[in-house]
Scaffold this motif. Structure first.
Motif, short mmCIF file in Angstrom:
data_model
loop_
_atom_site.label_atom_id
_atom_site.label_comp_id
_atom_site.label_asym_id
_atom_site.label_seq_id
_atom_site.Cartn_x
_atom_site.Cartn_y
_atom_site.Cartn_z
N TRP A 195 11.33 34.64 -18.37
CA TRP A 195 12.11 35.69 -19.02
C TRP A 195 12.12 35.50 -20.53
CZ3 TRP A 195 13.15 40.27 -17.59
CH2 TRP A 195 14.06 41.03 -18.31
N VAL A 196 12.23 34.27 -21.00
CA VAL A 196 12.23 34.00 -22.43
C VAL A 196 10.87 34.39 -23.03
CG1 VAL A 196 12.30 32.14 -24.15
CG2 VAL A 196 14.02 32.24 -22.34
N VAL A 197 9.79 34.01 -22.38
CA VAL A 197 8.46 34.34 -22.88
C VAL A 197 8.24 35.85 -22.84
CG1 VAL A 197 5.98 34.12 -22.40
CG2 VAL A 197 7.47 32.11 -22.30
N TYR A 198 8.63 36.50 -21.76
CA TYR A 198 8.49 37.95 -21.62
C TYR A 198 9.25 38.68 -22.73
CZ TYR A 198 8.90 42.59 -19.52
OH TYR A 198 8.86 43.94 -19.30
N THR A 199 10.48 38.26 -23.00
CA THR A 199 11.28 38.88 -24.04
C THR A 199 10.65 38.66 -25.41
OG1 THR A 199 13.25 38.55 -22.70
CG2 THR A 199 13.58 38.99 -25.05
N GLY A 200 10.15 37.47 -25.66
CA GLY A 200 9.50 37.18 -26.94
C GLY A 200 8.26 38.02 -27.16
#
Length: 47
Positions: free
Chosen positions: A19-24
């Protein structure tokens, strides 16, 4: 960690990491959308 089985802990960390990578990535791709929309505005006022 936190008395959870290792597999559960890895799934939770994996989902959070994804989720962190996707949001970034979404942030980096979409940060210039206002500039692109100005090209389609016939009045020249990007708002």
């Amino acid at each position: 960690m936190f008395a959870l089985p290792t597999t559960t802990w890895l799934v939770l960390v994996g989902v959070l990491g994804f989720w962190v990578v996707y949001t970034g990535v979404f942030y980096v791709i979409s940060r210039n959308w206002a500039v692109e929309d100005a090209d389609y505005d016939k009045t020249g006022d990007p708002q």
